[in-house]
Design a protein around this motif. Structure first.
Motif, PDB file in Angstrom:
ATOM      1  N   VAL A  37      19.909 -23.292  12.929  1.00 50.05           N
ATOM      2  CA  VAL A  37      18.804 -23.351  12.297  1.00 50.05           C
ATOM      3  C   VAL A  37      18.171 -24.504  11.873  1.00 50.05           C
ATOM      4  CG1 VAL A  37      19.240 -22.642   9.957  1.00 50.05           C
ATOM      5  CG2 VAL A  37      17.327 -21.626  11.122  1.00 50.05           C
ATOM      6  N   SER A  38      16.792 -24.970  11.968  1.00 51.16           N
ATOM      7  CA  SER A  38      16.113 -26.043  11.571  1.00 51.16           C
ATOM      8  C   SER A  38      15.553 -25.947  10.316  1.00 51.16           C
ATOM      9  CB  SER A  38      15.446 -26.769  12.702  1.00 51.16           C
ATOM     10  OG  SER A  38      14.338 -25.968  12.852  1.00 51.16           O
ATOM     11  N   HIS A  39      15.081 -26.884   9.733  1.00 42.45           N
ATOM     12  CA  HIS A  39      14.407 -26.818   8.449  1.00 42.45           C
ATOM     13  C   HIS A  39      13.104 -26.212   8.467  1.00 42.45           C
ATOM     14  CE1 HIS A  39      11.889 -30.304   8.931  1.00 42.45           C
ATOM     15  NE2 HIS A  39      13.129 -30.954   9.790  1.00 42.45           N
ATOM     16  N   ASP A  40      12.675 -26.520   9.627  1.00 43.56           N
ATOM     17  CA  ASP A  40      11.196 -25.873   9.820  1.00 43.56           C
ATOM     18  C   ASP A  40      11.292 -24.723  10.844  1.00 43.56           C
ATOM     19  OD1 ASP A  40      12.021 -27.304  12.081  1.00 43.56           O
ATOM     20  OD2 ASP A  40       9.999 -28.560  12.218  1.00 43.56           O
ATOM     21  N   ASP A  41      12.314 -23.972  10.829  1.00 45.77           N
ATOM     22  CA  ASP A  41      12.253 -22.913  11.704  1.00 45.77           C
ATOM     23  C   ASP A  41      11.133 -21.621  11.415  1.00 45.77           C
ATOM     24  OD1 ASP A  41      14.320 -21.077  13.252  1.00 45.77           O
ATOM     25  OD2 ASP A  41      13.669 -19.743  11.949  1.00 45.77           O
ATOM     26  N   GLU A  42      10.727 -21.037  12.382  1.00 48.91           N
ATOM     27  CA  GLU A  42       9.698 -20.246  12.577  1.00 48.91           C
ATOM     28  C   GLU A  42      10.269 -18.823  12.934  1.00 48.91           C
ATOM     29  OE1 GLU A  42       6.036 -21.254  14.447  1.00 48.91           O
ATOM     30  OE2 GLU A  42       6.404 -23.240  13.728  1.00 48.91           O
ATOM     31  N   ASP A  43       9.819 -17.967  12.473  1.00 48.41           N
ATOM     32  CA  ASP A  43      10.273 -16.611  13.223  1.00 48.41           C
ATOM     33  C   ASP A  43       9.246 -16.279  14.092  1.00 48.41           C
ATOM     34  OD1 ASP A  43      11.581 -14.120  13.152  1.00 48.41           O
ATOM     35  OD2 ASP A  43      10.023 -13.100  11.815  1.00 48.41           O
ATOM     36  N   GLU A  44       9.964 -16.580  15.244  1.00 52.45           N
ATOM     37  CA  GLU A  44       9.234 -16.420  16.599  1.00 52.45           C
ATOM     38  C   GLU A  44       9.036 -15.169  17.288  1.00 52.45           C
ATOM     39  OE1 GLU A  44      10.126 -20.256  19.162  1.00 52.45           O
ATOM     40  OE2 GLU A  44      11.804 -19.815  18.202  1.00 52.45           O
ATOM     41  N   LEU A  45       9.928 -14.288  16.804  1.00 51.04           N
ATOM     42  CA  LEU A  45       9.994 -12.965  17.598  1.00 51.04           C
ATOM     43  C   LEU A  45      10.093 -11.963  16.114  1.00 51.04           C
ATOM     44  CD1 LEU A  45      11.976 -13.222  20.649  1.00 51.04           C
ATOM     45  CD2 LEU A  45       9.555 -13.303  20.610  1.00 51.04           C
ATOM     46  N   SER A  46       9.387 -11.034  16.282  1.00 50.50           N
ATOM     47  CA  SER A  46       9.437  -9.986  14.967  1.00 50.50           C
ATOM     48  C   SER A  46      11.015  -9.426  14.714  1.00 50.50           C
ATOM     49  CB  SER A  46       8.438  -8.624  15.437  1.00 50.50           C
ATOM     50  OG  SER A  46       8.875  -7.584  14.510  1.00 50.50           O
ATOM     51  N   ASN A  47      11.252  -9.188  13.667  1.00 47.62           N
ATOM     52  CA  ASN A  47      12.503  -8.629  13.221  1.00 47.62           C
ATOM     53  C   ASN A  47      12.581  -7.088  13.173  1.00 47.62           C
ATOM     54  OD1 ASN A  47      13.106 -11.418  13.031  1.00 47.62           O
ATOM     55  ND2 ASN A  47      13.232 -11.288  10.776  1.00 47.62           N
ATOM     56  N   GLU A  48      11.248  -6.590  13.539  1.00 48.51           N
ATOM     57  CA  GLU A  48      11.326  -4.993  13.419  1.00 48.51           C
ATOM     58  C   GLU A  48      11.947  -4.529  14.678  1.00 48.51           C
ATOM     59  OE1 GLU A  48       9.845  -3.209  11.265  1.00 48.51           O
ATOM     60  OE2 GLU A  48       9.100  -4.905   9.753  1.00 48.51           O
ATOM     61  N   VAL A  49      12.480  -3.409  14.522  1.00 48.14           N
ATOM     62  CA  VAL A  49      12.881  -2.578  15.609  1.00 48.14           C
ATOM     63  C   VAL A  49      11.867  -1.907  16.632  1.00 48.14           C
ATOM     64  CG1 VAL A  49      14.513  -0.644  16.270  1.00 48.14           C
ATOM     65  CG2 VAL A  49      15.086  -1.911  14.406  1.00 48.14           C
ATOM     66  N   SER A  50      11.753  -2.295  17.618  1.00 45.80           N
ATOM     67  CA  SER A  50      10.676  -1.520  18.591  1.00 45.80           C
ATOM     68  C   SER A  50      11.191  -0.419  19.373  1.00 45.80           C
ATOM     69  CB  SER A  50      10.299  -2.466  19.435  1.00 45.80           C
ATOM     70  OG  SER A  50      11.172  -3.126  20.209  1.00 45.80           O
ATOM     71  N   PHE A  51      10.616   0.665  19.664  1.00 49.13           N
ATOM     72  CA  PHE A  51      10.992   1.659  20.194  1.00 49.13           C
ATOM     73  C   PHE A  51      10.253   2.297  21.494  1.00 49.13           C
ATOM     74  CE2 PHE A  51      11.933   2.330  15.823  1.00 49.13           C
ATOM     75  CZ  PHE A  51      13.312   2.701  15.784  1.00 49.13           C
ATOM     76  N   GLY A  52      10.863   3.144  22.418  1.00 49.04           N
ATOM     77  CA  GLY A  52      10.082   3.653  23.384  1.00 49.04           C
ATOM     78  C   GLY A  52       9.948   3.149  24.664  1.00 49.04           C
ATOM     79  N   GLY A  53       9.836   3.630  25.631  1.00 49.32           N
ATOM     80  CA  GLY A  53       9.664   3.504  27.132  1.00 49.32           C
ATOM     81  C   GLY A  53       8.171   2.888  27.437  1.00 49.32           C
ATOM     82  N   ASP A  54       7.498   3.251  26.500  1.00 51.34           N
ATOM     83  CA  ASP A  54       5.811   2.572  26.767  1.00 51.34           C
ATOM     84  C   ASP A  54       5.425   1.514  25.721  1.00 51.34           C
ATOM     85  OD1 ASP A  54       3.059   2.683  27.571  1.00 51.34           O
ATOM     86  OD2 ASP A  54       2.827   4.220  25.855  1.00 51.34           O
ATOM     87  N   ILE A  55       6.148   0.307  26.212  1.00 55.10           N
ATOM     88  CA  ILE A  55       5.845  -0.903  25.449  1.00 55.10           C
ATOM     89  C   ILE A  55       4.809  -1.459  25.749  1.00 55.10           C
ATOM     90  CG2 ILE A  55       8.152  -0.975  24.045  1.00 55.10           C
ATOM     91  CD1 ILE A  55       9.125  -2.595  26.423  1.00 55.10           C
ATOM     92  N   LYS A  56       4.175  -2.182  24.798  1.00 57.17           N
ATOM     93  CA  LYS A  56       2.985  -3.127  25.183  1.00 57.17           C
ATOM     94  C   LYS A  56       3.402  -4.642  25.059  1.00 57.17           C
ATOM     95  CE  LYS A  56       0.471   0.757  23.299  1.00 57.17           C
ATOM     96  NZ  LYS A  56       1.562   1.568  22.856  1.00 57.17           N
TER      97      LYS A  56
END
Ligand code: CA
Ligand code: CA
Length: 147
Positions: free
Chosen positions: A128-147
């Motif tokens: 990890v770098s000192h200026d790391d960004e959270d590039e992708l959500s840490n939330e679990v995603s669900f379902g076949g119908d994803i946007k």
């Protein structure tokens, strides 16, 4: 809905595990869960990866944990940046540990363990770098119908 399999505290546990792993590595971990997967699980994981725009990280260091609950399918898919750097079979040990737990229907625990192991393994190649960004959500995603 696949979400019904998880309590709020389960989701929090998984989110926390991702956050902790991402404190050590620039790899971006995501979890996607759905009920059914009728196709090849790697094909489906690749589709979900694309749909969630996971190929858009700076280092191409996205990692998807894909889980189909009813069809008992499971995959870990890393982006191109990871495949370039790690040895073949990089995910095997993690998969084995997770499958053990999934067979006992310990889904949250499986994800928790897998995410922690992935963080440990990835930090060697993707610290990890000192200026790391959270590039992708840490939330679990669900379902076949994803946007
Ligand atoms: Ca990050
Ligand atoms: Ca993240």
């Amino acid at each position: 809905m696949a979400k019904a399999y998880f309590s709020d505290s389960d989701l929090q546990t998984i989110r926390k595990a991702i956050g902790e792993a991402e404190n050590h590595t620039s790899g971006e971990l995501r979890v996607h869960v759905e009920k059914h997967c009728k196709e090849d699980v790697m094909d489906r994981a690749a589709f979900v990866f694309e749909k969630l725009a996971m190929h858009k990280t700076a280092e191409r260091s996205g990692v998807l944990f894909y889980l189909s609950l009813e069809d008992h399918k499971f995959a870990i898919l890393g982006d191109a940046g990871i495949n370039q750097k790690v040895e073949e079979g990089f995910w095997d040990e993690i998969k084995d540990r997770m499958v053990e737990k999934l067979k006992q229907n310990r889904i949250v625990e499986a994800l928790q363990v897998g995410i922690a192991m992935a963080g440990e393994k990835l930090k060697v190649h993707f610290p990890v770098s000192h200026d790391d960004e959270d590039e992708l959500s840490n939330e679990v995603s669900f379902g076949g119908d994803i946007k």
